[in-house]
Design a protein around this motif. Structure first.
Motif, PDB file in Angstrom:
ATOM      1  N   PHE A   1      51.145  43.081  40.762  1.00  0.00           N
ATOM      2  CA  PHE A   1      50.982  43.355  42.190  1.00  0.00           C
ATOM      3  C   PHE A   1      50.089  44.582  42.399  1.00  0.00           C
ATOM      4  N   LEU A   2      50.398  45.628  41.669  1.00  0.00           N
ATOM      5  CA  LEU A   2      49.651  46.872  41.825  1.00  0.00           C
ATOM      6  C   LEU A   2      48.206  46.698  41.368  1.00  0.00           C
ATOM      7  N   VAL A   3      48.001  45.954  40.285  1.00  0.00           N
ATOM      8  CA  VAL A   3      46.648  45.675  39.815  1.00  0.00           C
ATOM      9  C   VAL A   3      45.860  44.921  40.883  1.00  0.00           C
ATOM     10  N   GLY A   4      46.497  43.891  41.457  1.00  0.00           N
ATOM     11  CA  GLY A   4      45.833  43.098  42.489  1.00  0.00           C
ATOM     12  C   GLY A   4      45.499  43.907  43.727  1.00  0.00           C
ATOM     13  N   TYR A   5      46.415  44.773  44.144  1.00  0.00           N
ATOM     14  CA  TYR A   5      46.179  45.576  45.349  1.00  0.00           C
ATOM     15  C   TYR A   5      44.993  46.514  45.160  1.00  0.00           C
ATOM     16  N   LYS A   6      44.886  47.115  43.974  1.00  0.00           N
ATOM     17  CA  LYS A   6      43.785  48.038  43.740  1.00  0.00           C
ATOM     18  C   LYS A   6      42.438  47.335  43.683  1.00  0.00           C
ATOM     19  N   LEU A   7      42.447  46.039  43.362  1.00  0.00           N
ATOM     20  CA  LEU A   7      41.207  45.271  43.372  1.00  0.00           C
ATOM     21  C   LEU A   7      40.828  44.822  44.777  1.00  0.00           C
ATOM     22  N   ALA A   8      41.815  44.654  45.636  1.00  0.00           N
ATOM     23  CA  ALA A   8      41.566  44.075  46.970  1.00  0.00           C
ATOM     24  C   ALA A   8      42.090  44.982  48.075  1.00  0.00           C
ATOM     25  N   LYS A   9      41.714  46.229  48.046  1.00  0.00           N
ATOM     26  CA  LYS A   9      42.152  47.154  49.081  1.00  0.00           C
ATOM     27  C   LYS A   9      41.549  46.770  50.432  1.00  0.00           C
ATOM     28  N   PRO A  10      42.314  46.880  51.518  1.00  0.00           N
ATOM     29  CA  PRO A  10      41.789  46.534  52.850  1.00  0.00           C
ATOM     30  C   PRO A  10      40.546  47.328  53.239  1.00  0.00           C
ATOM     31  N   THR A  11      40.418  48.555  52.731  1.00  0.00           N
ATOM     32  CA  THR A  11      39.246  49.370  53.078  1.00  0.00           C
ATOM     33  C   THR A  11      37.954  48.749  52.557  1.00  0.00           C
ATOM     34  N   LEU A  12      38.053  47.944  51.485  1.00  0.00           N
ATOM     35  CA  LEU A  12      36.853  47.317  50.956  1.00  0.00           C
ATOM     36  C   LEU A  12      36.288  46.289  51.942  1.00  0.00           C
TER      37      LEU A  12
ATOM     38  N   ILE B   1      29.711  39.932  43.277  1.00  0.00           N
ATOM     39  CA  ILE B   1      30.571  40.563  42.264  1.00  0.00           C
ATOM     40  C   ILE B   1      31.756  41.258  42.936  1.00  0.00           C
ATOM     41  N   LYS B   2      31.500  41.966  44.041  1.00  0.00           N
ATOM     42  CA  LYS B   2      32.597  42.614  44.763  1.00  0.00           C
ATOM     43  C   LYS B   2      33.533  41.571  45.356  1.00  0.00           C
ATOM     44  N   GLY B   3      32.966  40.458  45.829  1.00  0.00           N
ATOM     45  CA  GLY B   3      33.804  39.378  46.324  1.00  0.00           C
ATOM     46  C   GLY B   3      34.663  38.784  45.220  1.00  0.00           C
ATOM     47  N   MET B   4      34.103  38.688  44.008  1.00  0.00           N
ATOM     48  CA  MET B   4      34.871  38.185  42.875  1.00  0.00           C
ATOM     49  C   MET B   4      36.058  39.094  42.577  1.00  0.00           C
ATOM     50  N   LEU B   5      35.820  40.398  42.537  1.00  0.00           N
ATOM     51  CA  LEU B   5      36.908  41.342  42.264  1.00  0.00           C
ATOM     52  C   LEU B   5      37.988  41.260  43.343  1.00  0.00           C
ATOM     53  N   THR B   6      37.546  41.220  44.592  1.00  0.00           N
ATOM     54  CA  THR B   6      38.502  41.158  45.692  1.00  0.00           C
ATOM     55  C   THR B   6      39.270  39.844  45.679  1.00  0.00           C
ATOM     56  N   GLY B   7      38.565  38.739  45.468  1.00  0.00           N
ATOM     57  CA  GLY B   7      39.220  37.435  45.422  1.00  0.00           C
ATOM     58  C   GLY B   7      40.243  37.351  44.308  1.00  0.00           C
ATOM     59  N   ILE B   8      39.898  37.883  43.140  1.00  0.00           N
ATOM     60  CA  ILE B   8      40.845  37.879  42.023  1.00  0.00           C
ATOM     61  C   ILE B   8      42.046  38.751  42.361  1.00  0.00           C
ATOM     62  N   GLY B   9      41.802  39.896  42.999  1.00  0.00           N
ATOM     63  CA  GLY B   9      42.929  40.753  43.395  1.00  0.00           C
ATOM     64  C   GLY B   9      43.884  40.034  44.333  1.00  0.00           C
ATOM     65  N   ILE B  10      43.342  39.318  45.316  1.00  0.00           N
ATOM     66  CA  ILE B  10      44.190  38.580  46.263  1.00  0.00           C
ATOM     67  C   ILE B  10      44.930  37.456  45.562  1.00  0.00           C
ATOM     68  N   ILE B  11      44.225  36.730  44.688  1.00  0.00           N
ATOM     69  CA  ILE B  11      44.863  35.595  44.026  1.00  0.00           C
ATOM     70  C   ILE B  11      45.940  36.069  43.062  1.00  0.00           C
ATOM     71  N   ILE B  12      45.751  37.245  42.448  1.00  0.00           N
ATOM     72  CA  ILE B  12      46.803  37.805  41.588  1.00  0.00           C
ATOM     73  C   ILE B  12      48.066  38.034  42.411  1.00  0.00           C
ATOM     74  N   ILE B  13      47.915  38.644  43.585  1.00  0.00           N
ATOM     75  CA  ILE B  13      49.070  38.916  44.439  1.00  0.00           C
ATOM     76  C   ILE B  13      49.747  37.616  44.868  1.00  0.00           C
ATOM     77  N   LEU B  14      48.944  36.655  45.340  1.00  0.00           N
ATOM     78  CA  LEU B  14      49.511  35.385  45.806  1.00  0.00           C
ATOM     79  C   LEU B  14      50.229  34.651  44.679  1.00  0.00           C
ATOM     80  N   LYS B  15      49.639  34.658  43.487  1.00  0.00           N
ATOM     81  CA  LYS B  15      50.233  33.928  42.372  1.00  0.00           C
ATOM     82  C   LYS B  15      51.483  34.615  41.820  1.00  0.00           C
ATOM     83  N   GLN B  16      51.595  35.932  42.040  1.00  0.00           N
ATOM     84  CA  GLN B  16      52.749  36.656  41.510  1.00  0.00           C
ATOM     85  C   GLN B  16      53.931  36.694  42.474  1.00  0.00           C
TER      86      GLN B  16
END
Length: 531
Positions: A363-374, A113-128
């Motif tokens: 962009f901001l939504v995606g970053y908050k889902l895929a923070k490097p600290t995670l 589930i955490k991987g799903m959130l992070t993956g979606i966050g990254i894909i949002i950034i890449l797609k935008q």
């Protein structure tokens, strides 16, 4: 509910601006009328939002269904035939809910589930990234690695830098600066900045920038880089945008196959999103999953009846809602009314919003889902958590949502099997006297066929002349496969002069073991206390 209006209203505005381009983009990627995406967004907000038990989840058209919709419209012989499949899919979801199928959502590991959130966050950034720089060849909402325009996620980014729009890029950076300033500084200074959300300010400035630069050949933003809401000329043309299902084809098997596919995929995406949003919810509320399936079923039936795309709970909208401070389902419902009112009253104004500004919001939504600290945190938990997590992330980026989750779940199951293989028993040497090993094997609480290999390896590795203590005092369940292994070993032990001491739960010790005991236990799994 209305006690939280001061939090839910600003959050609903942000969700509205996130949902608007996604509704249109998903419809475009699905090969459906643009208005169908807006219908699904309105139904997902108002109807599903009202019926759902989720306080922070937001529903609407899902990118994960775009490929299914695109194929189905062609194979079923038209959009109206497809709408019937959507209605029937909603009815099937109602059956899923009544059968309590929502429990499936609880069987996905936290790392996935955490991987799903992070993956979606990254894909949002890449797609935008392309939209941020004013290159809009691929529609919003196309989150698959292989895009509808023939490019991949990464080749589209490379192509972007050959097609930069100066005006779109400038206002995107301005909008991003406003969002960061609002999020990191201003909201902590005064309550006014908590009520008036940064995305709203960024969008207003984007509209003003578009208006002020019209006619400028360098800084001006062309129409293909703006939101594109259908603008009806009158009431009749507005009503003409609604479509209705063709019930005459209800007997065709292809309709039912598509309906079941929609119901299955939409339900799975919804349950995964529910798990994810519950983890993101600051108040840690738990969504009743069966009620969610019922509300989604009602939403899909209504959406299909009036010409809308299939509806699911969507993590992009839901996470934007949570990040913006949404507290209750009121924010989801209000965002649905915003969609409805705006497409009726101000479609022309909506069509002045630059897509690059909305890309900055995402962009901001995606970053908050895929923070490097995670990533650092998951790595610190060990390989058993990090491996399914990173496989899920990479799977979502390089395939799509469901495939990525399936890969992560598969790796998670392999990890469980491996740990089960390791933890079936504990083996140690008690002593070694007169040249004879005295070894104790303590079996785990539950020993199943997963543990066959590990136990068989240990038993076969015992040297001749060994005295084996078989401790089953902690064991509550022995699978028949394990009993067969013990039975077979009893014959091998006799040939190798291995004596067996059986220590039961009652503390009794039997020495030597009557080998017929193991033979008689082969009929069915037993409680070790019966030994």
């Amino acid at each position: 509910m209305f006690k939280t209006l001061k939090q839910d209203l600003p959050a609903s505005i942000v969700v509205f601006f996130v949902a608007l381009p996604l509704c249109l983009g998903i419809a475009l990627a699905s090969g459906a009328p643009l208005f169908s995406g807006l219908i699904a967004g309105i139904v997902g907000g108002i109807v599903v939002g009202s019926l759902s038990g989720s306080e922070v989840g937001v529903s609407g058209p899902a990118a994960g269904l775009a490929a299914i919709v695109l194929t189905a419209i062609g194979t079923l012989g038209g959009y109206q035939n497809f709408l019937l499949a959507v209605v029937l899919g909603g009815a099937i979801q109602l059956v899923f809910g009544l059968l309590k199928a929502g429990v499936i959502g609880y069987y996905f590991p936290s790392s996935v589930i955490k991987g799903m959130l992070t993956g979606i966050g990254i894909i949002i950034i890449l797609k935008q990234i392309p939209h941020f720089f004013g290159y809009d060849a691929d529609p919003e909402g196309d989150f698959a690695f292989m895009q509808v325009d023939g490019e991949t996620t990464f080749t589209e980014i490379f192509r972007t830098f050959q097609n930069i729009s100066p005006g779109s890029t400038l206002i995107a950076f301005v909008g991003l600066g406003i969002l960061v300033l609002w999020d990191r500084v201003l909201t902590r200074r005064h309550r006014f900045f908590q009520l008036v959300q940064g995305p709203l300010v960024a969008v207003v400035i984007g509209i003003l920038f578009f208006i002020s630069t019209q006619g400028n050949t360098f800084w001006g933003i062309s129409s293909e880089h703006l939101v594109s809401v259908p603008v009806p000329e009158d009431t009749a043309s507005f009503l003409a945008q609604f479509s209705f299902p063709n019930f005459a084809v209800i007997g065709q098997p292809e309709i039912w196959i598509t309906a079941f596919t929609i119901a299955l995929v939409a339900s799975l995406e919804t349950l995964l999103c529910v798990e994810a949003t519950d983890k993101l919810d600051p108040m840690k509320r738990v969504t009743p999953t069966n009620r969610e399936l019922l509300s989604q079923g009602v939403g899909n039936m209504l959406s299909g009846l009036i010409g809308g795309l299939p509806v699911t709970q969507v993590i992009v909208r839901s996470s934007a809602n949570i990040q913006s401070g949404g507290r209750t389902k009121l924010s989801a419902v209000i965002h649905g009314f915003f969609l409805l009112i705006s497409v009726i009253l101000i479609p022309g104004l909506l069509n002045k919003i630059p897509l690059s500004v909305l890309a900055a919001v995402l962009f901001l939504v995606g970053y908050k889902l895929a923070k490097p600290t995670l990533f650092k945190h998951m790595y610190s938990l060990g390989w058993k958590q990090f491996t399914p997590f990173i496989v899920t992330v990479l799977g979502i980026i390089f395939t799509d949502l469901l495939v990525g989750i399936g890969l992560g779940l598969g790796v998670g199951i392999v990890v469980i099997l491996f740990k089960s293989y390791q933890n079936s028993h504990f083996l140690h040497i008690v002593d070694k006297s007169n040249g004879r090993h005295r070894i104790r094997m303590t079996l785990a609480e539950e020993v199943t066929f997963f543990n066959k290999g590990a136990i068989l390896k240990e038993l076969d590795g015992l040297p001749p002349e060994t005295f084996l203590e078989l401790d089953v005092r902690k064991t509550r369940y022995l699978d028949n496969d394990i009993i067969e292994i013990l039975s077979d070993f009893s014959f091998k032990a006799r040939d190798r002069n291995i004596d067996i001491l059986l220590i039961s739960q009652q503390g009794e010790e039997r020495n030597p073991v009557d080998y017929s005991e193991f033979i008689n236990l082969q009929a069915a799994p037993v409680n070790p206390t019966d030994l």
